[in-house]
Design a protein around this motif. Structure first.
Motif, PDB file in Angstrom:
ATOM      1  N   ALA A 194      18.975  12.438  97.827  1.00  0.00           N
ATOM      2  CA  ALA A 194      18.080  11.013  97.256  1.00  0.00           C
ATOM      3  C   ALA A 194      16.817  11.286  97.894  1.00  0.00           C
ATOM      4  CB  ALA A 194      18.835   9.899  97.435  1.00  0.00           C
TER       5      ALA A 194
ATOM      6  N   ARG B 197      15.749   3.552  95.414  1.00  0.00           N
ATOM      7  CA  ARG B 197      16.364   3.637  94.065  1.00  0.00           C
ATOM      8  C   ARG B 197      17.190   4.857  93.768  1.00  0.00           C
ATOM      9  NH1 ARG B 197      14.031  -0.616  90.905  1.00  0.00           N
ATOM     10  NH2 ARG B 197      11.868  -1.256  91.464  1.00  0.00           N
ATOM     11  N   ASP B 198      16.636   5.913  94.022  1.00  0.00           N
ATOM     12  CA  ASP B 198      17.617   6.965  93.934  1.00  0.00           C
ATOM     13  C   ASP B 198      18.832   6.981  94.934  1.00  0.00           C
ATOM     14  OD1 ASP B 198      18.229   9.620  92.958  1.00  0.00           O
ATOM     15  OD2 ASP B 198      16.857  10.722  94.236  1.00  0.00           O
TER      16      ASP B 198
ATOM     17  N   ALA C 210      21.243   4.812  92.990  1.00  0.00           N
ATOM     18  CA  ALA C 210      21.663   5.490  91.853  1.00  0.00           C
ATOM     19  C   ALA C 210      22.857   6.386  91.983  1.00  0.00           C
ATOM     20  CB  ALA C 210      20.689   6.182  90.758  1.00  0.00           C
ATOM     21  N   LYS C 211      22.596   7.324  93.335  1.00  0.00           N
ATOM     22  CA  LYS C 211      23.764   8.194  93.881  1.00  0.00           C
ATOM     23  C   LYS C 211      24.977   7.472  94.293  1.00  0.00           C
ATOM     24  CE  LYS C 211      21.188  11.924  93.262  1.00  0.00           C
ATOM     25  NZ  LYS C 211      19.808  11.652  92.867  1.00  0.00           N
TER      26      LYS C 211
ATOM     27  N   SER D 232      26.037   4.583  93.317  1.00  0.00           N
ATOM     28  CA  SER D 232      26.539   3.989  92.132  1.00  0.00           C
ATOM     29  C   SER D 232      27.608   4.916  91.339  1.00  0.00           C
ATOM     30  CB  SER D 232      25.538   3.348  91.316  1.00  0.00           C
ATOM     31  OG  SER D 232      26.250   2.810  90.259  1.00  0.00           O
ATOM     32  N   SER D 233      26.781   6.321  91.243  1.00  0.00           N
ATOM     33  CA  SER D 233      27.576   7.100  90.571  1.00  0.00           C
ATOM     34  C   SER D 233      28.743   7.555  91.484  1.00  0.00           C
ATOM     35  CB  SER D 233      26.625   8.424  90.311  1.00  0.00           C
ATOM     36  OG  SER D 233      26.186   9.262  91.444  1.00  0.00           O
TER      37      SER D 233
END
Length: 115
Positions: free
Chosen positions: A74, A78-79, A82-83, A85-86
């Motif tokens: 990341a 934000r990245d 997102a990671k 969350s995935s």
């Protein structure tokens, strides 16, 4: 230890406590930028955790890689979100496979015989 909303921050935890936590964790989060090597990342991977590390230094060049097969990289908050969350949304067998790939990689790359 300090906690908030189910998150606990440990400072200078003894090795046996760290080992116990690694055995129950699912994700290893490493946010240091420009880490020369990243021993914590290697320890996370050796424990078969799914790693999210900063896309720089050792984690990028020598450890995690960019394929997503051994973990994720990341670049900013934000990245990272997102990671994470995935990973949370990922099915258990996919998380397990990434953890197994990570463990196999560090067992080969950073073993006594490799050095």
């Amino acid at each position: 230890a300090v906690g908030m909303d189910g998150v606990e921050f440990l400072v200078s935890a003894p090795r046996h406590e760290i080992m116990a936590l690694l055995q129950t964790a699912s994700v290893g989060l490493h946010t240091m930028r420009l880490e020369h090597f990243g021993i914590a990342v290697v320890e996370f991977m050796a424990a078969s955790l799914v790693v999210v590390a900063h896309a720089s230094g050792g984690p990028l060049l020598d450890i995690v890689g960019t394929s997503g097969e051994r973990g994720f990289l990341a670049t900013d908050a934000r990245d990272y979100a997102a990671k994470l969350s995935s990973i949370i949304e990922m099915d258990a067998s996919s998380r397990r496979k990434i953890g197994e790939n990570a463990r196999a990689f560090v067992a080969e790359r950073f073993s006594d015989s490799a050095f």
